[in-house]
Design an enzyme around this catalytic site. Structure first.
Site, short mmCIF file in Angstrom:
data_model
loop_
_atom_site.label_atom_id
_atom_site.label_comp_id
_atom_site.label_asym_id
_atom_site.label_seq_id
_atom_site.Cartn_x
_atom_site.Cartn_y
_atom_site.Cartn_z
N HIS A 32 40.73 -13.24 8.07
CA HIS A 32 39.80 -13.80 9.46
C HIS A 32 40.36 -15.36 9.49
O HIS A 32 40.33 -15.46 8.23
CB HIS A 32 38.36 -12.70 9.20
CG HIS A 32 37.64 -13.89 8.40
ND1 HIS A 32 37.16 -14.93 8.76
CD2 HIS A 32 36.33 -12.88 7.27
CE1 HIS A 32 35.97 -15.11 6.98
NE2 HIS A 32 36.56 -13.53 6.18
N ASN A 33 40.36 -15.70 10.52
CA ASN A 33 40.30 -17.06 10.85
C ASN A 33 41.39 -17.66 9.92
O ASN A 33 41.45 -19.39 10.45
CB ASN A 33 38.97 -17.96 10.51
CG ASN A 33 37.96 -17.18 11.61
OD1 ASN A 33 37.04 -16.20 11.28
ND2 ASN A 33 37.60 -17.43 13.23
#
Length: 307
Positions: free
Chosen positions: A208-209
């Site tokens: 994620h991210n």
């Protein structure tokens, strides 16, 4: 083969151009024949790039498909461009948008509110979760999962792990290729971003991210932990592991099986686990190979001193 074509990209293989049975030979401008060649020669600036372009043209013709199968599901709110192909049992969700010339092979899944740019291909069995944005001329191979939940859990007072909702999405820019069974997780908040021109091999985990810069290439079985930022024009070898919340500069080369625990400056070449500068690693490795001999010499010196 007779009736076919060949190419010469490296002059050390020049002898083979004289014996080829191909009718056409693609050669560089610097090539100067030393004797008769039966093949018709086509001179180009870069033979390897020329053959790549020809093969890409052939591949597009071979994979050319159009039409929408009656066995596909398309939500009535979805927007479908011109000249698309949607195969059997493909799924297109609510408010999804498919650009012109998009190809969805059988069993491909495009979740609600996802967008796919013109000319992109999603092969059989690939999954684009809701809110995914896929740019133009991208290729998503079978088994790819884009937009699954990031690995986010918070411990409570009982020592139990409580799931942190992953509310963001994945944005993939133009001309990106994602190899089979690679997973790209959605952001916790905001977006996981794959910039234009990135090439991802099979079996890669992107958490994620994460952000991956333009024209970076990553080999199989690499794992990139959450919120790590990778610059443009990087090369990452197979089975590399990158820690979370670090920054990798532009034009970095990470050797296979490297473990990267911290930031890396622009232009660095690193190797090992934990990773260090490539030249330092190679110097250290020489000593490591000779370690037993060094120990033996120290033992001898200690004996002499003791005498």
């Amino acid at each position: 083969a007779l009736g076919g074509f060949s190419f010469l990209a490296n002059l050390k293989y020049a002898s083979f151009i004289y014996t080829t049975g191909a009718d056409i030979g693609i050669v560089g401008n610097e090539f100067k024949p030393e004797k008769e060649i039966k093949a018709t020669l086509i001179r180009v600036e870069d033979p390897y790039l020329a053959i790549a372009s020809l093969l890409e043209m052939y591949n597009k013709m071979k994979l050319e498909k159009s039409g929408i199968s009656e066995l596909a599901y398309i939500d009535e709110s979805a927007q479908i461009g011109e000249g698309v192909y949607i195969g059997e049992f493909a799924f297109v969700g609510k408010d999804a948008v498919l650009g012109d010339g998009v190809k969805l092979y059988p069993h491909a899944y495009v979740g609600d509110n996802s967008k796919i740019g013109d000319g992109s291909t999603v092969f059989a069995g690939a999954r684009l979760y809701h809110d995914t944005v896929l740019g133009k001329e991208c290729t998503i191979h079978s088994g790819v999962i884009i937009g699954s939940d990031g690995f986010g859990f918070a411990p409570n007072e009982k020592g139990e792990y409580v799931k942190v909702a992953q509310t963001g999405n994945v944005i993939i820019e133009d001309n990106v290729e994602v190899g089979s069974n690679t997973a790209i997780d959605r952001a916790t908040i905001g977006s996981t971003i794959i910039r234009k021109g990135v090439k991802l091999d099979n079996l890669i985990q992107i958490a994620h991210n994460v952000e991956i810069g333009e024209n970076t290439v990553i080999a199989a079985q690499t794992g990139i932990s959450g919120s790590t930022k990778i610059g443009k024009n990087c090369m990452i070898g197979g089975q590399a592991g990158l820690a979370g919340h670090i920054k990798i500069g532009d034009n970095v080369k990470i050797q296979a099986q490297a473990g990267v625990p911290s930031n890396v400056k622009d232009g660095e070449i690193i190797m090992g686990s934990p990773s260090i500068n490539f030249r330092q690693y190679m110097k250290s490795y020489i000593h490591f190979k000779n370690f037993q001999q060094i120990v033996d010499r120290l033992d001898e010196l200690e004996k002499k001193v003791g005498e």
